[in-house]
Design a protein around this motif. Structure first.
Motif, PDB file in Angstrom:
ATOM      1  N   ASP A 322       0.808  -1.219   0.000  1.00 12.70           N
ATOM      2  CA  ASP A 322       0.000   0.000   0.000  1.00 12.70           C
ATOM      3  C   ASP A 322       0.844   1.274   0.000  1.00 12.70           C
ATOM      4  O   ASP A 322       0.369   2.328   0.427  1.00 12.70           O
ATOM      5  CB  ASP A 322      -0.938   0.020   1.211  1.00 12.70           C
ATOM      6  N   ILE A 356      -8.458   4.450  -6.313  1.00  7.86           N
ATOM      7  CA  ILE A 356      -7.910   3.466  -7.255  1.00  7.86           C
ATOM      8  C   ILE A 356      -6.496   3.834  -7.683  1.00  7.86           C
ATOM      9  O   ILE A 356      -5.673   2.951  -7.947  1.00  7.86           O
ATOM     10  CB  ILE A 356      -8.847   3.349  -8.471  1.00  7.86           C
ATOM     11  N   HIS A 358      -4.038   4.685  -6.064  1.00 10.89           N
ATOM     12  CA  HIS A 358      -2.929   4.314  -5.179  1.00 10.89           C
ATOM     13  C   HIS A 358      -2.185   3.078  -5.691  1.00 10.89           C
ATOM     14  O   HIS A 358      -1.031   2.854  -5.324  1.00 10.89           O
ATOM     15  CB  HIS A 358      -3.433   4.102  -3.748  1.00 10.89           C
ATOM     16  N   VAL A 359      -2.826   2.282  -6.557  1.00  8.11           N
ATOM     17  CA  VAL A 359      -2.134   1.129  -7.146  1.00  8.11           C
ATOM     18  C   VAL A 359      -1.050   1.605  -8.105  1.00  8.11           C
ATOM     19  O   VAL A 359       0.117   1.185  -8.019  1.00  8.11           O
ATOM     20  CB  VAL A 359      -3.147   0.211  -7.849  1.00  8.11           C
ATOM     21  N   LYS A 360      -1.418   2.487  -9.023  1.00  5.46           N
ATOM     22  CA  LYS A 360      -0.435   2.998  -9.984  1.00  5.46           C
ATOM     23  C   LYS A 360       0.636   3.840  -9.298  1.00  5.46           C
ATOM     24  O   LYS A 360       1.811   3.798  -9.670  1.00  5.46           O
ATOM     25  CB  LYS A 360      -1.142   3.803 -11.070  1.00  5.46           C
ATOM     26  N   GLU A 380       0.492  -4.355  -7.929  1.00  2.00           N
ATOM     27  CA  GLU A 380      -0.439  -4.296  -9.060  1.00  2.00           C
ATOM     28  C   GLU A 380      -1.657  -5.198  -8.859  1.00  2.00           C
ATOM     29  O   GLU A 380      -2.767  -4.863  -9.278  1.00  2.00           O
ATOM     30  CB  GLU A 380       0.277  -4.717 -10.350  1.00  2.00           C
ATOM     31  N   HIS A 383      -5.471  -5.712  -5.506  1.00  2.00           N
ATOM     32  CA  HIS A 383      -6.903  -5.404  -5.638  1.00  2.00           C
ATOM     33  C   HIS A 383      -7.509  -6.053  -6.878  1.00  2.00           C
ATOM     34  O   HIS A 383      -8.736  -5.987  -7.058  1.00  2.00           O
ATOM     35  CB  HIS A 383      -7.134  -3.894  -5.701  1.00  2.00           C
ATOM     36  N   ASN A 385      -9.037  -6.611 -10.333  1.00  2.00           N
ATOM     37  CA  ASN A 385      -9.910  -5.636 -11.016  1.00  2.00           C
ATOM     38  C   ASN A 385     -11.248  -5.533 -10.291  1.00  2.00           C
ATOM     39  O   ASN A 385     -12.308  -5.435 -10.890  1.00  2.00           O
ATOM     40  CB  ASN A 385     -10.113  -6.022 -12.484  1.00  2.00           C
ATOM     41  N   ALA A 388     -14.704  -0.783  -6.526  1.00  2.00           N
ATOM     42  CA  ALA A 388     -14.757   0.122  -5.373  1.00  2.00           C
ATOM     43  C   ALA A 388     -16.231   0.312  -5.020  1.00  2.00           C
ATOM     44  O   ALA A 388     -16.874   1.301  -5.414  1.00  2.00           O
ATOM     45  CB  ALA A 388     -14.085   1.446  -5.694  1.00  2.00           C
ATOM     46  N   ARG A 425     -13.764   0.266 -11.170  1.00  2.00           N
ATOM     47  CA  ARG A 425     -12.969  -0.945 -10.974  1.00  2.00           C
ATOM     48  C   ARG A 425     -11.477  -0.635 -11.005  1.00  2.00           C
ATOM     49  O   ARG A 425     -11.031   0.269 -11.721  1.00  2.00           O
ATOM     50  CB  ARG A 425     -13.287  -1.989 -12.047  1.00  2.00           C
ATOM     51  N   TYR A 426     -10.705  -1.396 -10.222  1.00  2.00           N
ATOM     52  CA  TYR A 426      -9.248  -1.274 -10.230  1.00  2.00           C
ATOM     53  C   TYR A 426      -8.711  -1.776 -11.567  1.00  2.00           C
ATOM     54  O   TYR A 426      -9.345  -2.599 -12.240  1.00  2.00           O
ATOM     55  CB  TYR A 426      -8.642  -2.073  -9.086  1.00  2.00           C
ATOM     56  N   SER A 440      -3.925 -10.391  -1.128  1.00  2.00           N
ATOM     57  CA  SER A 440      -5.170  -9.736  -1.539  1.00  2.00           C
ATOM     58  C   SER A 440      -6.299 -10.044  -0.564  1.00  2.00           C
ATOM     59  O   SER A 440      -7.041  -9.143  -0.140  1.00  2.00           O
ATOM     60  CB  SER A 440      -5.550 -10.191  -2.947  1.00  2.00           C
TER      61      SER A 440
END
Length: 573
Positions: A322, A356, A358-360, A380, A383, A385, A388, A425-426, A440
Motif C-alpha cells: 500500500d 484506485i 494508489h495502485v499505480k 499491481e 486489488h 480488477n 470500489a 474498478r481497479y 489480496s
C-alpha cells in the motif's frame, strides 16, 4: 513542447498529476520468449551442445582416454530424453517460465564444468582415483537449485548431474562416480531446507564435508587402498572441499538472483527491513496504513506457512503493498481525520479515482526505489480488477435521486450522471500466484475486521467466509493456482490469527469507597435487611465483593463486604 503545454493545462484543471508514470514491464521480445515454446527448445539445444563439449573435454584430462563416440552421444541423448520427460511431467508447475528452465539447465551445466575443471587440476596431484572421485564438487549444483527453487528441483538437478557426470568423467569408474555423486548431492539437498541465513550454507557445506570424509574412509577401506593415501589427505580434503563448496554457493547466490530475477528466503529477509525509506515515510506520513500493512503481513505470513507458500515473500510484499497511499494519505480512512472527510467535497467518481490511483502510484514508487519485481507484482495485483463498491453504490444512489428529481420536474435530463461500473474498478491484473492471492485476501479481511462489533470466533469466521466467497464470485481468484483445499486452510489461518489479535480483556472493577445510604432500608418480618430499590443486596461470603444498583436517577454503585451468614439470602419483596 506541445505535450508539456497540454499537461500544464490539464494540471491547472486538476486532471493530471503532472508526472509521467513508470511502467512495470519488460521488452515485448523478452516477455514473449519467457513462455514461448521456441525459448524452451532453444534452452534445451544449448544445454545439449554444452554437454557434448564437456564430454569431449572430459576425454582430454588424461592421456590415453578413449574419444567420444556415437555410442556415448546415444547414451547422452537417452538421458536427455528422460530429463525432458521428467521435467515436463513432474515439474511442469515449478518450471513454467523459460527463465527458470534456463537457470536449472545452466546450473547443471556449470556443475559439470566445475567437475571437469577439478579433474584437470587434480592431474598434477598424487591423489588416487578414489580420492579424486570424492573431492569433486558433487553438491554444488543440487545445493544451488535447492536454495533458489526448492528441494524438488534440487533433487532433479542431483539426479541428472550424476547421470551426465558419468559420461563426462570417464576417467573415473562409473559406479564410484555415480554412488559418490548421488550420496553427496542428495545430502546437500537434504541440508538446505528453509535456508534463511547465509551461514546455513556454510554449515550445509561443513556437514556435506563430514559425510564425504566418512564415506572416503569407508570407500578407501573397502577398496583396499587405505595405505596408498595419507590419513590427513584422505580425511582432510573431502572436508575442505565440502566447506569450500558451501561458501562458493553463498557467494554465487546474489549473482544468480540478479541475472535470473529470482529471490531466495535469504534475500527476502534482507528486503524486509522496516528502516527502508518507504517504510519510514509510511510510518510518519500514513501511520494508519503502516499499521494496516504490518497486520496484513502477519495474516499473510501465517496463511502462507499453512499451505507451503513462501511466507517470507508474503511478509515483505505485504509491507509494501500500500505504499501508493503516500501520494494522498488523508483520503484513506485509516489515516483520515474524523472531523474532516475530504471525500465530502468530491463526487463519487472522483473519490473512486483517487482511491484506485494508489495502485499505480505504488508501482511508480516501487520502480523508483528499485524494489523487487515480485513486490511490484503484488502492488499491481492486490486489488485485482475488483469494484470500489462504496463509491459505486454512492454514485448509483445519486443517479437514482437525480432521476427522481427529473420526474418531479426539478431537474433536467442532462443533469443525470452516467454511472459505468468499469470506472469504479481497479486496473488489475488479478492475482497471478498464490502469495499475491493470499495478500489480496488478507488485505480485505484486515480492513473488514475493523468494522466488527464485539468480535468473536463465529463472527470472524462468517466475515472471512463472506469475503472469500465474494472474491471468488467476482472471479478475482480465477488466475492464481490456489486450490479449494488450500483456500480452506488460508481461511482457517486468518480466523485463528485475527481471533488472537482481537481477543478480549477482563474488565477490571474499580473499587469505590462505600458512601452512606441516605434512605434507610426497610426491615422485613424476618429481620433481613434489603436495599431500597429494585435489586436486593445478595449476601455472600466475606471474601467476595457485592455490587448493587439503585433505580433512582442518581445511580450509585455501592461496593461493600458483607459478613457470611448461615441463613439463605433475602429475596425481593
Amino acid at each position: 513542447m506541445f505535450e508539456s503545454i497540454r499537461r500544464a493545462r490539464l494540471q491547472r484543471e486538476g486532471l493530471s498529476c503532472g508526472k509521467t508514470r513508470r511502467k512495470h514491464q519488460e521488452g515485448d521480445f523478452l516477455d514473449e520468449m519467457r513462455t514461448h515454446p521456441a525459448g524452451t527448445v532453444g534452452a534445451y539445444v544449448l544445454f545439449f551442445i554444452g554437454v557434448g563439449l564437456l564430454m569431449r573435454l572430459g576425454t582430454q584430462v588424461e592421456a590415453g582416454l578413449p574419444a567420444v563416440t556415437w555410442l556415448h552421444l546415444l547414451y547422452a541423448a537417452a538421458i536427455g530424453f528422460a530429463m525432458v520427460v521428467h521435467e515436463r511431467v513432474v515439474l511442469r508447475q515449478e518450471i513454467r517460465d523459460n527463465g527458470v528452465l534456463l537457470l536449472v539447465l545452466g546450473t547443471i551445466l556449470t556443475h559439470l564444468a566445475l567437475v571437469v575443471l577439478m579433474l584437470d587440476l587434480s592431474i598434477g596431484q598424487t591423489w588416487g582415483k578414489t580420492l579424486k572421485a570424492i573431492v569433486l564438487p558433487h553438491s554444488f549444483g543440487p545445493v544451488v537449485l535447492s536454495v533458489i527453487l526448492g528441494r524438488r528441483i534440487g533433487l532433479f538437478g542431483a539426479i541428472y548431474a550424476t547421470l551426465f557426470g558419468v559420461l563426462v568423467c570417464i576417467s573415473i569408474s562409473a559406479p564410484t562416480y555415480m554412488a559418490t555423486s548421488a550420496l553427496l548431492g542428495f545430502t546437500g539437498v537434504l541440508l538446505t531446507k528453509h535456508v534463511r541465513r547465509r551461514n546455513r550454507l556454510f554449515m550445509a557445506g561443513l556437514y556435506v564435508g563430514v559425510v564425504a570424509m566418512a564415506y572416503s574412509l569407508l570407500l578407501h577401506e573397502a577398496a583396499g587402498v587405505i595405505m596408498a593415501e595419507t590419513f590427513s589427505r584422505m580425511m582432510g580434503l573431502p572436508l575442505l572441499f565440502g566447506v569450500v563448496t558451501g561458501m562458493a554457493v553463498g557467494g554465487l547466490l546474489p549473482v544468480l538472483e540478479s541475472v535470473f530475477g529470482v529471490t531466495t528466503d535469504v534475500s527476502w529477509l534482507e528486503l524486509g527491513d522496516l528502516n527502508h525509506p518507504l517504510m519510514r515515510r509510511l510510518s510518519i506520513e500514513a501511520p494508519g496504513t503502516y499499521h494496516h500493512s504490518l497486520v496484513v503481513a502477519n495474516l499473510s505470513e501465517a496463511a502462507a506457512e499453512t499451505i507451503g507458500a513462501s511466507a517470507s515473500m508474503c511478509r515483505v510484499c505485504a509491507y509494501f503493498h500500500d505504499i501508493g497511499k503516500l501520494s494522498k494519505p488523508e483520503y484513506f480512512i485509516e489515516n483520515m481525520d474524523p472531523s474532516a472527510n475530504p471525500h465530502e467535497d468530491l463526487t463519487p467518481r472522483m473519490s473512486a479515482l483517487v482511491i484506485i490511483a494508489h495502485v499505480k502510484d505504488g508501482v511508480d514508487l516501487a520502480i523508483k526505489h528499485n524494489l523487487n519485481s515480485r513486490i511490484i507484482d503484488v502492488i499491481e495485483q492486490h486489488h485485482g480488477n475488483s469494484l470500489a463498491f462504496f463509491f459505486y453504490r454512492q454514485a448509483l444512489d445519486q443517479k437514482a435521486e437525480m432521476e427522481r428529481l427529473v420526474k418531479l420536474g426539478k431537474a433536467k435530463e442532462d443533469d443525470v450522471p452516467q454511472v459505468s461500473e468499469e470506472t469504479f474498478r481497479y486496473p488489475g491484473p488479478r492475482p497471478q500466484f498464490k502469495e499475491s492471492a493470499i495478500i489480496s485476501l488478507a488485505d480485505a479481511v484486515e480492513s473488514a475486521s475493523r468494522t466488527l462489533e464485539k468480535p468473536n470466533a463465529s463472527r470472524i469466521e462468517t466475515m472471512i467466509d463472506d469475503i472469500v466467497q465474494t472474491r471468488m464470485a467476482d472471479g478475482q481468484l480465477d488466475e492464481c493456482d490456489l486450490t479449494i483445499a488450500e483456500l480452506a486452510k488460508v481461511k482457517g489461518s486468518f480466523a485463528k490469527t485475527l481471533l488472537s489479535m482481537m481477543h478480549g480483556r477482563i474488565k477490571y472493577q474499580k473499587a469505590i469507597e462505600a458512601k452512606p445510604v441516605q434512605q434507610q432500608a426497610p426491615v422485613r418480618d424476618d429481620s433481613r435487611p434489603v436495599l431500597a430499590g429494585d435489586e436486593v443486596l445478595t449476601e455472600v461470603d466475606s471474601t467476595k465483593i457485592v455490587e448493587a444498583s439503585f433505580s433512582s436517577p442518581a445511580t450509585e454503585v455501592i461496593v461493600k463486604k458483607t459478613r457470611s451468614r448461615k441463613s439463605p439470602p433475602a429475596s425481593a419483596a
